[in-house]
Design a protein around this motif. Structure first.
Motif, short mmCIF file in Angstrom:
data_model
loop_
_atom_site.label_atom_id
_atom_site.label_comp_id
_atom_site.label_asym_id
_atom_site.label_seq_id
_atom_site.Cartn_x
_atom_site.Cartn_y
_atom_site.Cartn_z
N GLU A 324 0.99 -1.38 -0.10
CA GLU A 324 -0.03 0.15 -0.04
C GLU A 324 0.80 1.30 0.03
O GLU A 324 0.31 2.27 -0.27
CB GLU A 324 -1.03 0.01 1.13
N GLU A 325 2.04 1.25 0.19
CA GLU A 325 2.84 2.48 0.34
C GLU A 325 3.77 2.66 -1.02
O GLU A 325 4.00 3.64 -1.47
CB GLU A 325 4.11 2.18 1.38
N ILE A 326 3.56 1.60 -2.09
CA ILE A 326 4.08 1.82 -3.38
C ILE A 326 2.73 1.82 -4.34
O ILE A 326 2.16 0.59 -4.65
CB ILE A 326 4.95 0.96 -3.78
N VAL A 327 2.20 3.01 -5.01
CA VAL A 327 0.82 2.88 -5.50
C VAL A 327 1.11 3.45 -7.08
O VAL A 327 1.78 4.57 -7.32
CB VAL A 327 -0.09 3.95 -4.80
N ILE A 328 0.83 2.60 -7.82
CA ILE A 328 0.91 3.03 -9.27
C ILE A 328 -0.44 3.17 -9.83
O ILE A 328 -1.23 2.20 -9.75
CB ILE A 328 1.80 1.93 -10.31
N VAL A 329 -0.78 4.40 -10.42
CA VAL A 329 -2.07 4.68 -11.07
C VAL A 329 -2.13 4.91 -12.34
O VAL A 329 -1.13 5.27 -12.99
CB VAL A 329 -2.41 5.89 -10.35
#
Length: 521
Positions: A324-329
């Motif tokens: 949840e700390e590394i988010v790719i949108v």
């Protein structure tokens, strides 16, 4: 569809005009709101957050000389003066109407409620004609016969209903309408460009004209594919640039690409002393620099990366820390989010958030992909594994897909272990619809290879696992088969299919109301 049912495509305009004129003959004068483009009244309408300018008018309808001519209405400003723009000057409205000779397109006029039944019937007829031109009419239909054109109109009505009731995922429906509107605008631009050429066109004008025509033909072809029901569920087939596979570097060295806004010694202390490092503050740049064998290490933050839709190298993309700390949108302007054609690519410790893209959140077109300890927050369709491709998902979470969470195409391979698949297939459909797929959708013939272990499938609309196979492969009639009683023929059919699929359900938890089904497709 009763209006164009008995006519050829080239006669559809005349048929719709006749239908409308029959209603207009019943009453010559009535009140309506003229809704038109703000550009008629304002120099720069782009800065004005209003979709239209509305003026209360008195309408006088006079039948045209022939039904094929464009329908116009004679209007005058009604008293008292009224508009949706509070401070619009009455004088400005009068001037605009004078320039238009007080004639406006009839379809821009909306009858006011509260008049008699005849006006109500006129309002309904206008809505029907607007709907026809907004969603059913195509200028490329001219060559269609009566029978085939009626069929086209019926299918387009079904398509519209599927978009409205949510059977087709919302992003796909929005993208279809956007491209349909784009086609209409491009067609008008081409007509306007051609009309501005008064004499023999110059070489530059001829090239520009052919360019506009070619772009229009390309978009027309894409829209036709959209309307093919067999492809509708997977969204549009939009042209995209295919990246050529680089392979390994000539010196066979591998590079670890660090993705972070800033890099410190503390961040790289755990790497071996001989590790080759490159730092990027942009994930796209890191992916663009990769050769097979490279690693991409992403530090906490939120990122966007269009290049995820063109994965061709055998690389590992992993986050450092909790997923949840590394988010790719995803990029809403792109059709695809994560698409792999690599022989072996891995995504680990990441959260993927889908926004606006219409393909599956992850599409494995060929080769093998591994998803480990990832969170996939879908908006459109879920994970799709195409024919001949393979996928391994472990200890991951898939949620929010408007279709199935995982969809396996014929001849694909998948291993699912320790995953949570929930709140998928959020479509407004009937219980008996063939689209009532659940957490996992398996398309049979040829049979995919699927192994499932310790998965938790719950809170999905429909079934936990759905197996689709052709009608002639089932010994029973009917659409969806439920298997609850032991010893009957349906359960024997299910057991046989599960055996062919190597599908062991005992170690998986299915908490959906209906756990497993076969759909007669």
């Amino acid at each position: 569809d009763s209006v164009p049912r008995s006519c050829r495509a080239e006669d559809a305009n005349e048929a719709m005009s006749k239908y409308l004129l029959e209603k207009l003959k019943m009453k010559e004068k009535w009140f309506g709101v003229w809704k038109t483009n703000p550009e008629l009244f304002f120099i720069s309408s782009e800065d004005i957050p209003i979709p239209f300018v509305g003026i209360l008018v008195e309408v006088t309808c006079k039948p045209p000389q022939n039904t094929s001519s464009h329908l116009k209405a004679s209007v005058s400003v009604a008293e008292p003066f009224s508009s949706n723009i509070a401070n619009i000057p009455r004088e400005l409205v009068d001037n605009v109407l004078d320039e238009l000779d007080h004639c406006v397109p009839l379809l821009e006029v909306y009858p006011v409620e509260g008049q008699d039944k005849v006006v109500f019937d006129i309002a309904q007829a206008l809505d029907v004609v607007r709907f026809f031109y907004d969603f059913l009419w195509r200028d490329w239909d001219d060559d269609e016969s009566c029978e085939s054109y009626a069929g086209l109109v019926e299918e387009r009505i079904k398509l519209w209903c599927d978009i409205e009731n949510g059977t087709i995922p919302t992003p796909i429906g929005q993208r279809f309408r956007k491209n349909l509107e784009k086609y209409k605008n491009m067609h008008l631009e081409l007509i306007q460009f051609q009309s501005n050429i008064k004499e023999e066109p110059t070489a530059e004008e001829a090239i520009e004209c052919w360019k506009k025509y070619y772009e229009l033909v390309m978009l027309c072809g894409l829209l036709k594919i959209w309307e093919d029901l067999r492809l509708r569920a997977h969204g549009p087939l939009t042209p995209r640039i295919l990246r050529r596979r680089r392979g390994y570097r000539d010196d066979e060295k591998t590079v670890t690409h660090i993705v972070a806004k800033t890099m410190t010694a503390e961040m790289v202390k755990d790497f071996a002393v001989d590790t080759l490092l490159q730092q990027h503050d942009d994930l796209n740049m890191a992916l663009d620099s990769c050769y097979s064998g490279d690693n991409v290490v992403i530090f906490p933050g939120e990122y966007k990366a269009a290049n995820l839709s063109m994965l061709t190298e055998d690389i590992i993309i992993q986050g450092t820390g909790k997923p949840e700390e590394i988010v790719i949108v995803s990029e809403p302007t792109h059709e695809s989010f994560v698409v792999s054609k690599a022989q072996n690519v891995k995504l680990m410790h990441l959260t993927l958030v889908q926004q606006g893209t219409v393909d599956g959140i992850v599409v494995v077109e060929s080769g093998h992909m591994t998803l480990a300890n990832c969170v996939l927050k879908c908006e459109g369709t879920g994970v799709c594994v195409l024919t001949g491709a393979s996928l391994t998902i472990t200890n991951s979470e898939i949620t929010g897909a408007e279709g199935a969470g995982v969809e396996l195409h014929p001849g694909s391979t998948a291993i699912l272990e320790g995953n949570k698949i929930h709140h998928c297939n959020n479509l407004k459909i009937s219980e008996t619809s063939q689209s009532a797929l659940g957490g996992i959708n398996i398309k049979v013939i040829p049979v995919p290879k699927l192994k499932m272990k310790n998965n938790h499938i719950y809170n999905n609309n429909g079934y936990g696992v759905t197996i689709l196979q052709p009608t002639d492969q089932l010994s029973t009639a009917g659409g969806i088969l439920e298997f609850t009683a032991s010893g009957d023929a349906e359960e024997d059919t299910l057991s046989k299919l599960m055996h062919e699929l190597s599908l062991e359900m005992n170690s998986n938890t299915l908490e959906d109301t209906k756990g497993l089904s076969i759909v007669n497709n």
